[in-house]
Design a protein around this motif. Sequence first.
Motif, PDB file in Angstrom:
ATOM      1  N   HIS A  16      91.118  28.781   2.341  1.00  0.00           N
ATOM      2  CA  HIS A  16      89.804  27.801   2.735  1.00  0.00           C
ATOM      3  C   HIS A  16      88.720  28.805   2.318  1.00  0.00           C
ATOM      4  CE1 HIS A  16      87.572  25.674   5.788  1.00  0.00           C
ATOM      5  NE2 HIS A  16      87.763  24.781   4.868  1.00  0.00           N
ATOM      6  N   ASP A  18      84.872  24.829   8.558  1.00  0.00           N
ATOM      7  CA  ASP A  18      84.806  23.486   8.814  1.00  0.00           C
ATOM      8  C   ASP A  18      84.226  23.130   9.964  1.00  0.00           C
ATOM      9  OD1 ASP A  18      86.115  22.742   6.348  1.00  0.00           O
ATOM     10  OD2 ASP A  18      87.923  22.439   7.192  1.00  0.00           O
ATOM     11  N   HIS A  59      81.981  20.829   5.742  1.00  0.00           N
ATOM     12  CA  HIS A  59      82.571  22.038   4.932  1.00  0.00           C
ATOM     13  C   HIS A  59      81.394  22.765   4.378  1.00  0.00           C
ATOM     14  CE1 HIS A  59      85.314  24.396   2.608  1.00  0.00           C
ATOM     15  NE2 HIS A  59      84.365  24.356   1.742  1.00  0.00           N
ATOM     16  N   HIS A  91      83.381  15.528   9.107  1.00  0.00           N
ATOM     17  CA  HIS A  91      82.914  17.289   9.534  1.00  0.00           C
ATOM     18  C   HIS A  91      82.138  17.861   8.179  1.00  0.00           C
ATOM     19  CE1 HIS A  91      86.162  18.082   6.287  1.00  0.00           C
ATOM     20  NE2 HIS A  91      85.655  19.303   6.174  1.00  0.00           N
ATOM     21  N   SER A 117      89.670  20.452   5.328  1.00  0.00           N
ATOM     22  CA  SER A 117      89.356  20.538   3.925  1.00  0.00           C
ATOM     23  C   SER A 117      87.864  20.571   3.399  1.00  0.00           C
ATOM     24  CB  SER A 117      90.051  19.304   3.174  1.00  0.00           C
ATOM     25  OG  SER A 117      89.862  19.662   1.791  1.00  0.00           O
TER      26      SER A 117
HETATM   27 ZN   LIG Z   1      86.862  23.175   4.833  1.00  0.00          ZN
END
Ligand SMILES: [Zn+2]
Length: 320
Positions: free
Chosen positions: A199, A203, A280, A278, A320
Amino acid sequence: MAKSFYHFNPKTLTYEKVKISFKHLFKRVVWVFASGVAFALVFVWIGFYFVDSPKVKLLERENNELKTEVEYLDGRIDLMSEVLADIEDRDDNIYRSVFETDPVPREERYPLIAEDTRFDSLSRSDANKLLKSANKKADQLMVRLAAQSRSLDTLARLAGSKADMLAAIPAIRPLKNMYTITSGFGKRYHPVLKTLRNHTGVDIAAPKGTPIYATADGIVSRENPGSGYGTCVLINHGYSYQTLYAHMSKAAVRPGQKVKRGQLVGYVGSTGMSSGSHLHYEVLKNGQHVNPIYYFFIDITPEEYNSLLESSKKINQALS
Ligand SMILES: [Zn+2]
């Protein structure tokens, strides 16, 4: 008038006058006096060793109170030492690395302090031992504070000459309220691809439409970071820094546009490969992904920073 002493003689059945010489009298007086002194001494000794006087009791109480105070003081010194350790850690790992300056050498923070002999004359009671150790710790704390103060002076000088560089560092949080960091940086389980993947950002779960702000001055990039990111904004900040804001519902800036730190760049959404509303957020340095959490340091308290760091470590499923 001189006193006369008589003695009864059973043979003659008469009282006879007793003659007492001066020497005899003197001996008796001396004997009575000496035994009196001896008794007095014994009583004083018993009193001294076995019975506490009100004054001794008062001193004892005062001594116990002082011991409690010293213990309390000792605890507070320990607490100050812990707080300072946190500041030192942030100084070495964040502030100084931002300016590409080496961490403060250990011997500067913890020099060998000569054994303190100021309190050697004190008795070896527990309270005095504690007092001695508390003083030693306080001395150490003062040395560390001085080293920290010098380090901050150095950084202040560097900051003065590197104002442009500072403006290019993504040093604030991209959302006004951080809501919850649902996923930290590093190996995380991908919710859509169902595999363990690296990742490359954090997030931050937030309601759709939450404003997103540029974290440093820069220019909105024309390159497309990839379709999985949905509607996104990539900013080139210079000094080899870039930031990416992905899965937006809508962007508020166009490619090639100049932006200032804190300027609105878009709104939170769930576009692209995403499993919920969300942001990222990524930070890149020399094209390498770095943990954005380490860069939130302008508008954040040490407590907030620690809780962010903790929450980013725990959760291991990415949105994600
Ligand atoms: Zn993310």
